[in-house]
Motif scaffolding. Structure first.
Motif, PDB file in Angstrom:
ATOM      1  N   GLN A 122     -14.826  -1.622 -14.839  1.00  0.00           N
ATOM      2  CA  GLN A 122     -13.917  -0.564 -15.291  1.00  0.00           C
ATOM      3  C   GLN A 122     -12.982  -0.167 -14.143  1.00  0.00           C
ATOM      4  N   TYR A 123     -13.539  -0.094 -12.968  1.00  0.00           N
ATOM      5  CA  TYR A 123     -12.736   0.173 -11.768  1.00  0.00           C
ATOM      6  C   TYR A 123     -13.296  -0.674 -10.628  1.00  0.00           C
ATOM      7  N   TYR A 124     -12.547  -0.726  -9.556  1.00  0.00           N
ATOM      8  CA  TYR A 124     -12.966  -1.554  -8.428  1.00  0.00           C
ATOM      9  C   TYR A 124     -12.679  -0.794  -7.144  1.00  0.00           C
ATOM     10  N   ILE A 125     -13.555  -0.957  -6.159  1.00  0.00           N
ATOM     11  CA  ILE A 125     -13.355  -0.239  -4.891  1.00  0.00           C
ATOM     12  C   ILE A 125     -13.118  -1.240  -3.770  1.00  0.00           C
ATOM     13  N   VAL A 126     -12.005  -1.061  -3.110  1.00  0.00           N
ATOM     14  CA  VAL A 126     -11.717  -1.841  -1.903  1.00  0.00           C
ATOM     15  C   VAL A 126     -11.705  -0.871  -0.709  1.00  0.00           C
ATOM     16  N   GLY A 135     -12.625   1.893   6.837  1.00  0.00           N
ATOM     17  CA  GLY A 135     -13.800   2.060   5.985  1.00  0.00           C
ATOM     18  C   GLY A 135     -13.597   3.070   4.871  1.00  0.00           C
ATOM     19  N   ILE A 136     -12.382   3.528   4.666  1.00  0.00           N
ATOM     20  CA  ILE A 136     -12.109   4.505   3.601  1.00  0.00           C
ATOM     21  C   ILE A 136     -12.031   3.770   2.264  1.00  0.00           C
ATOM     22  N   PRO A 137     -12.823   4.205   1.270  1.00  0.00           N
ATOM     23  CA  PRO A 137     -12.788   3.516  -0.026  1.00  0.00           C
ATOM     24  C   PRO A 137     -11.537   3.869  -0.828  1.00  0.00           C
ATOM     25  N   VAL A 138     -10.996   2.871  -1.484  1.00  0.00           N
ATOM     26  CA  VAL A 138      -9.820   3.063  -2.353  1.00  0.00           C
ATOM     27  C   VAL A 138     -10.208   2.560  -3.737  1.00  0.00           C
ATOM     28  N   ARG A 139     -10.185   3.482  -4.671  1.00  0.00           N
ATOM     29  CA  ARG A 139     -10.646   3.140  -6.020  1.00  0.00           C
ATOM     30  C   ARG A 139      -9.448   2.793  -6.904  1.00  0.00           C
ATOM     31  N   VAL A 140      -9.533   1.605  -7.495  1.00  0.00           N
ATOM     32  CA  VAL A 140      -8.450   1.152  -8.381  1.00  0.00           C
ATOM     33  C   VAL A 140      -9.007   1.079  -9.793  1.00  0.00           C
ATOM     34  N   GLY A 141      -8.374   1.779 -10.706  1.00  0.00           N
ATOM     35  CA  GLY A 141      -8.832   1.783 -12.095  1.00  0.00           C
ATOM     36  C   GLY A 141      -9.587   3.060 -12.411  1.00  0.00           C
ATOM     37  N   GLY A 142      -9.771   3.320 -13.700  1.00  0.00           N
ATOM     38  CA  GLY A 142     -10.337   4.605 -14.131  1.00  0.00           C
ATOM     39  C   GLY A 142     -11.841   4.688 -14.044  1.00  0.00           C
TER      40      GLY A 142
END
Lengths: 206, 114
Positions: A190-194, A199-206
């Motif tokens: 549903q979403y993906y974290i890069v 080291g800061i997470p960036v969440r893409v998608g809902g």
């Protein structure tokens, strides 16, 4: 006083004054002393703010790292001034689009000292198919804008190419330029974290 | 005893002492090369762009961005990496800490020529 002594005294005084004037002409107006409170102190606070953001403003983390910085400041004489801070965040994450804004501000008695903003937004662009081994997998395709903004004694500094990485190694990540990325990941998620290079997470998608 | 001579000698000595002290103050505040300040800002630039978790990366950045280095030292836990770059009779030390989390930090130290 006899006349010879007076002339000698006068000569010494005039010579001293002339030499001092000559020396002052050679003097450069920058002091030799090491300026202790300069950019380094503010840069250390930027790193502290990045840690807080990395841990998503975890209260224990903020308390512990603040205490650690206070101790290190005493131990090493870092000359970091007495500070207060404010943390803000706003976000709206859905499948089609979203944004996240973290802001940390450190204040001294004189006012704002350092302000750190970590911001990203994303937009869904569609699907694409990718062959992985013997099977074809459907991927979601997003454009992502991501940057850090550091305000401090140096002025304003933007970091845009933050080397996003994917520990799961399933996403397609490509940097276009000017803080823009194209991120694709299997549509099963549903979403993906890069993660950025800090080291800061960036969440893409809902 | 010739008091005039004594006063003359005292005044000459006073003038010389004043001159020497003032000249010394001027000479130590006369600084044409801002090594320390420049290094301070270069180190800040490195900290803003990297978390310096990797010692070789930190050393590489220091050598790339900071002139007049005397030494570089990186300490993380019990690991200490030190590189002597050059020698100098006067060396300014600049120390920075980088925090990675609770109880987790490294101490960065550079020496620059004075």
């Amino acid at each position: 006083m006899n006349q010879r002594g007076q002339v000698l005294l006068l000569a010494v005084l005039i010579l001293s004054i002339l030499l001092l004037i000559a020396l002052s002409f050679h003097r450069v107006n920058s002091p030799r002393i090491y300026i202790k409170r300069d950019y380094v102190q503010a840069a250390m606070l930027v790193q502290l703010a990045r840690v807080w953001i990395q841990y998503n403003y975890c209260i224990i983390c903020i308390r512990e790292t603040s205490r650690l910085l206070y101790q290190l400041n005493q131990t090493y004489g870092l000359n970091i001034p007495a500070l207060t801070n404010s943390t803000y965040r706003s976000f709206n994450l859905s499948e089609d689009s979203g944004y996240y804004n973290y802001t940390v501000v450190f204040y001294t008695q004189g006012g704002k000292y350092v302000r750190v903003t970590v911001y990203y937004n994303y937009f869904f662009r569609g699907f694409y198919l990718k062959r992985i081994g013997g099977e074809i997998v459907r991927y979601k395709n997003y454009t992502l804008q991501y940057f850090h903004k550091y305000e401090g004694p140096w002025g304003i500094l933007f970091l845009k190419n933050l080397s996003l990485t994917d520990p799961r190694k399933q996403a397609d990540i490509r940097y276009i330029g000017d803080g823009l990325w194209v991120v694709g990941f299997p549509a099963d998620y549903q979403y993906y974290i890069v993660y950025d290079k800090f080291g800061i997470p960036v969440r893409v998608g809902g | 005893m010739n008091y005039g001579r004594v006063i003359e000698a005292s005044l000459v000595v006073l003038a010389v002492v004043l001159f020497v002290s003032k000249a010394y103050v001027l000479s130590i505040t006369n600084y044409s090369k801002d090594y320390a300040q420049t290094a301070n800002r270069a180190l800040a630039y490195i900290l803003l762009n990297s978390n310096c978790l990797n010692s070789s990366e930190f050393i590489q950045y220091c050598r790339q961005y900071i002139d007049d280095l005397v030494y570089i030292q990186w300490v993380y836990g019990s690991t200490r990496v030190r590189l002597d770059v050059s020698s100098s009779s006067i060396c300014y030390t600049i120390i920075a800490v980088v925090i990675y989390g609770p109880g987790n930090y490294s101490v960065l130290e550079i020496g620059v020529r004075g």
